[in-house]
Design a protein around this motif. Structure first.
Motif, PDB file in Angstrom:
ATOM      1  N   GLY A 112      12.507 -52.387  -2.893  1.00 36.88           N
ATOM      2  CA  GLY A 112      12.394 -53.044  -4.189  1.00 36.88           C
ATOM      3  C   GLY A 112      11.055 -53.739  -4.366  1.00 36.88           C
ATOM      4  O   GLY A 112      10.429 -53.666  -5.435  1.00 36.88           O
ATOM      5  N   LYS A 113      10.569 -54.400  -3.314  1.00 34.18           N
ATOM      6  CA  LYS A 113       9.268 -55.079  -3.389  1.00 34.18           C
ATOM      7  C   LYS A 113       8.131 -54.072  -3.496  1.00 34.18           C
ATOM      8  O   LYS A 113       7.148 -54.315  -4.199  1.00 34.18           O
ATOM      9  CB  LYS A 113       9.093 -55.976  -2.169  1.00 34.18           C
ATOM     10  CG  LYS A 113      10.053 -57.154  -2.133  1.00 34.18           C
ATOM     11  CD  LYS A 113       9.765 -58.064  -0.955  1.00 34.18           C
ATOM     12  CE  LYS A 113      10.705 -59.263  -0.952  1.00 34.18           C
ATOM     13  NZ  LYS A 113      10.445 -60.174   0.181  1.00 34.18           N
ATOM     14  N   PHE A 114       8.268 -52.943  -2.788  1.00 36.44           N
ATOM     15  CA  PHE A 114       7.258 -51.891  -2.909  1.00 36.44           C
ATOM     16  C   PHE A 114       7.167 -51.408  -4.354  1.00 36.44           C
ATOM     17  O   PHE A 114       6.063 -51.244  -4.903  1.00 36.44           O
ATOM     18  CB  PHE A 114       7.599 -50.709  -2.006  1.00 36.44           C
ATOM     19  CG  PHE A 114       7.455 -50.991  -0.529  1.00 36.44           C
ATOM     20  CD1 PHE A 114       6.589 -51.955  -0.066  1.00 36.44           C
ATOM     21  CD2 PHE A 114       8.183 -50.268   0.397  1.00 36.44           C
ATOM     22  CE1 PHE A 114       6.446 -52.212   1.292  1.00 36.44           C
ATOM     23  CE2 PHE A 114       8.057 -50.511   1.758  1.00 36.44           C
ATOM     24  CZ  PHE A 114       7.184 -51.492   2.200  1.00 36.44           C
ATOM     25  N   GLU A 119       4.675 -50.898  -9.737  1.00 41.91           N
ATOM     26  CA  GLU A 119       4.773 -51.078 -11.183  1.00 41.91           C
ATOM     27  C   GLU A 119       3.674 -51.993 -11.717  1.00 41.91           C
ATOM     28  O   GLU A 119       3.252 -51.862 -12.873  1.00 41.91           O
ATOM     29  CB  GLU A 119       6.151 -51.646 -11.547  1.00 41.91           C
ATOM     30  CG  GLU A 119       7.297 -50.662 -11.350  1.00 41.91           C
ATOM     31  CD  GLU A 119       8.644 -51.315 -11.564  1.00 41.91           C
ATOM     32  OE1 GLU A 119       8.692 -52.568 -11.599  1.00 41.91           O
ATOM     33  OE2 GLU A 119       9.643 -50.594 -11.677  1.00 41.91           O
ATOM     34  N   SER A 120       3.207 -52.907 -10.879  1.00 44.78           N
ATOM     35  CA  SER A 120       2.158 -53.828 -11.323  1.00 44.78           C
ATOM     36  C   SER A 120       0.767 -53.195 -11.257  1.00 44.78           C
ATOM     37  O   SER A 120      -0.219 -53.836 -11.646  1.00 44.78           O
ATOM     38  CB  SER A 120       2.182 -55.096 -10.468  1.00 44.78           C
ATOM     39  OG  SER A 120       1.813 -54.822  -9.128  1.00 44.78           O
ATOM     40  N   GLY A 121       0.680 -51.952 -10.753  1.00 48.69           N
ATOM     41  CA  GLY A 121      -0.589 -51.234 -10.790  1.00 48.69           C
ATOM     42  C   GLY A 121      -1.166 -50.824  -9.453  1.00 48.69           C
ATOM     43  O   GLY A 121      -2.151 -50.070  -9.413  1.00 48.69           O
ATOM     44  N   TYR A 122      -0.603 -51.270  -8.357  1.00 46.00           N
ATOM     45  CA  TYR A 122      -1.112 -50.886  -7.042  1.00 46.00           C
ATOM     46  C   TYR A 122      -0.733 -49.441  -6.720  1.00 46.00           C
ATOM     47  O   TYR A 122       0.415 -49.035  -6.924  1.00 46.00           O
ATOM     48  CB  TYR A 122      -0.555 -51.805  -5.956  1.00 46.00           C
ATOM     49  CG  TYR A 122      -1.152 -53.189  -5.952  1.00 46.00           C
ATOM     50  CD1 TYR A 122      -2.395 -53.430  -5.392  1.00 46.00           C
ATOM     51  CD2 TYR A 122      -0.456 -54.257  -6.514  1.00 46.00           C
ATOM     52  CE1 TYR A 122      -2.946 -54.707  -5.397  1.00 46.00           C
ATOM     53  CE2 TYR A 122      -0.991 -55.544  -6.520  1.00 46.00           C
ATOM     54  CZ  TYR A 122      -2.241 -55.756  -5.951  1.00 46.00           C
ATOM     55  OH  TYR A 122      -2.779 -57.012  -5.950  1.00 46.00           O
ATOM     56  N   LYS A 123      -1.693 -48.672  -6.214  1.00 45.81           N
ATOM     57  CA  LYS A 123      -1.416 -47.306  -5.786  1.00 45.81           C
ATOM     58  C   LYS A 123      -0.753 -47.268  -4.408  1.00 45.81           C
ATOM     59  O   LYS A 123      -0.108 -46.277  -4.054  1.00 45.81           O
ATOM     60  CB  LYS A 123      -2.712 -46.487  -5.733  1.00 45.81           C
ATOM     61  CG  LYS A 123      -3.431 -46.365  -7.062  1.00 45.81           C
ATOM     62  CD  LYS A 123      -2.626 -45.565  -8.060  1.00 45.81           C
ATOM     63  CE  LYS A 123      -3.414 -45.330  -9.341  1.00 45.81           C
ATOM     64  NZ  LYS A 123      -2.619 -44.576 -10.357  1.00 45.81           N
ATOM     65  N   PHE A 194      -8.290 -46.971  -1.804  1.00 47.91           N
ATOM     66  CA  PHE A 194      -7.448 -47.445  -2.902  1.00 47.91           C
ATOM     67  C   PHE A 194      -7.081 -48.915  -2.677  1.00 47.91           C
ATOM     68  O   PHE A 194      -6.885 -49.367  -1.553  1.00 47.91           O
ATOM     69  CB  PHE A 194      -6.161 -46.620  -2.994  1.00 47.91           C
ATOM     70  CG  PHE A 194      -6.344 -45.245  -3.561  1.00 47.91           C
ATOM     71  CD1 PHE A 194      -6.397 -45.038  -4.924  1.00 47.91           C
ATOM     72  CD2 PHE A 194      -6.464 -44.146  -2.720  1.00 47.91           C
ATOM     73  CE1 PHE A 194      -6.563 -43.762  -5.454  1.00 47.91           C
ATOM     74  CE2 PHE A 194      -6.629 -42.868  -3.229  1.00 47.91           C
ATOM     75  CZ  PHE A 194      -6.684 -42.679  -4.596  1.00 47.91           C
ATOM     76  N   GLU A 195      -6.959 -49.654  -3.783  1.00 46.10           N
ATOM     77  CA  GLU A 195      -6.510 -51.033  -3.685  1.00 46.10           C
ATOM     78  C   GLU A 195      -5.046 -51.044  -3.260  1.00 46.10           C
ATOM     79  O   GLU A 195      -4.232 -50.265  -3.759  1.00 46.10           O
ATOM     80  CB  GLU A 195      -6.674 -51.740  -5.037  1.00 46.10           C
ATOM     81  CG  GLU A 195      -6.402 -53.232  -4.991  1.00 46.10           C
ATOM     82  CD  GLU A 195      -6.653 -53.920  -6.319  1.00 46.10           C
ATOM     83  OE1 GLU A 195      -6.573 -55.160  -6.364  1.00 46.10           O
ATOM     84  OE2 GLU A 195      -6.929 -53.203  -7.313  1.00 46.10           O
ATOM     85  N   TYR A 196      -4.708 -51.933  -2.344  1.00 47.46           N
ATOM     86  CA  TYR A 196      -3.345 -51.951  -1.821  1.00 47.46           C
ATOM     87  C   TYR A 196      -2.776 -53.368  -1.809  1.00 47.46           C
ATOM     88  O   TYR A 196      -3.512 -54.358  -1.816  1.00 47.46           O
ATOM     89  CB  TYR A 196      -3.308 -51.378  -0.399  1.00 47.46           C
ATOM     90  CG  TYR A 196      -4.144 -52.135   0.616  1.00 47.46           C
ATOM     91  CD1 TYR A 196      -3.637 -53.242   1.280  1.00 47.46           C
ATOM     92  CD2 TYR A 196      -5.458 -51.740   0.888  1.00 47.46           C
ATOM     93  CE1 TYR A 196      -4.410 -53.939   2.202  1.00 47.46           C
ATOM     94  CE2 TYR A 196      -6.228 -52.435   1.810  1.00 47.46           C
ATOM     95  CZ  TYR A 196      -5.702 -53.530   2.467  1.00 47.46           C
ATOM     96  OH  TYR A 196      -6.463 -54.217   3.379  1.00 47.46           O
TER      97      TYR A 196
END
Length: 324
Positions: A112-114, A119-123, A194-196
């Motif tokens: 769920g946290k992933f 959803e907030s934009g992190y790839k 990629f931003e993580y």
């Protein structure tokens, strides 16, 4: 990502396994429960089995018989814990792929946290374990390795990261382009840039079964990480050779001067000679081994062998499944 009127977004769960008959049923149930609260998502759960010798395959087939979301790839032999998971990732069809171990030490409840981070934009959203319930010695070894490879790596690696996490489809396609026959997955994630997002968790103890990692598999993974992302060891060999050559020259000159000035009193003896020979031989063997690791890595890439060879598949639509 989508509203209630649209088709659910497919999420792929990847689970490599080997002799995990005591854990696969609970893992499948906990993953299903974790995703059941998200009505906008559907999922497929792909187990990839490395030719287990217990009843792991039979138990997964039994679960898959009643749940079409459960899929299974059975390898012809044990291809190891490095190649097999990446092959399964390449077969996933989801808009995002979540990779986790089958021993329940990667908590499915973090899914769920992933998804929230995605959803907030992190790839990429990964679980990191700054703390784990393991022996002090093993924790110390892992911490030392992570810190060491983090310092010598050409790219900034994610500390305390084992591969457990969510990866957007765009990330998976970039990994597919690299087409590495023996990929250090943790390093590839950092290499892509990629931003993580990181999600810390405390890794629980294994409750059932025994770990499949031994000294060789851990050493193999450590060397793969070093040879894939750092040139420091071979450059240390060059610098060490230069420094030791200067040291040898200095000692030789010192002994020559002492012998000339104290000809009748100064005796070299055999002990310094023997110690020097064994010391330099040990240093040479160590750095030959380091160079050999790099040569072996090159050899693996030149051979271009497949990640795995499949024996069978369960619940796959062969026409719509991608291949690696």
């Amino acid at each position: 990502m989508s509203d209630e009127s649209e088709s659910p977004v497919l999420i792929s769960i990847i689970t490599p396994c080997f002799n995990e008959e005591d854990n696969v049923a609970e893992l499948a149930a906990r993953i299903g429960a974790a995703l059941a609260q998200f009505t906008k998502y559907d999922y497929e759960h792909i187990f990839i089995d490395n030719a287990s010798t217990d009843h792991t395959v039979e138990k997964i087939k039994l679960i898959a018989r009643n749940n079409p979301r459960i899929k299974l790839i059975v390898n012809t032999r044990n291809f190891g814990h490095i190649r097999s998971p990446v092959h399964a990732i390449m077969q996933a069809r989801g808009a995002a792929v979540i990779a986790m171990a089958s021993d329940l030490q990667d908590p499915p409840e973090l899914i769920g946290k992933f998804l929230e981070r995605w959803e907030s934009g992190y790839k990429i959203a990964v679980g990191v374990k700054p703390q784990s319930r393991e022996t002090f010695l093993m924790a110390l070894v892992r911490r030392t390795y992570y810190r060491t490879i983090g310092r010598i790596s050409d790219v900034k690696l994610i500390p305390d990261f084992t591969g457990f996490g969510l990866y957007d489809r765009s990330v998976i396609e970039e990994i597919r382009k690299i087409d590495d026959p023996y990929p250090y997955f943790r390093g590839l994630i950092s290499e892509l840039g990629f931003e993580y997002a990181t999600i810390p968790f405390e890794q629980p103890r294994r409750l059932r079964g025994i770990t499949k990692n031994n000294f060789y598999t851990l050493y193999d993974l450590a060397m793969l990480g070093i040879t894939s992302h750092s040139k420091v060891p071979v450059r240390l060999a060059t610098m060490a050779g230069f420094v030791l050559a200067l040291l040898s020259l200095g000692v030789s000159i010192m002994y020559l001067v002492l012998k000339l000035f104290f000809w009748d009193y100064f005796t070299v003896g055999t002990a310094p000679i023997l110690i020097s020979v064994f010391f330099f031989a040990s240093v040479q063997l160590f750095f030959i081994g380091i160079i050999g690791e790099y040569v072996a890595s090159i050899h693996t890439h030149v051979m271009r062998r497949p990640l795995v060879v499949e024996k069978e598949r369960v619940n796959f639509d062969m026409d719509s499944t991608t291949t690696s």
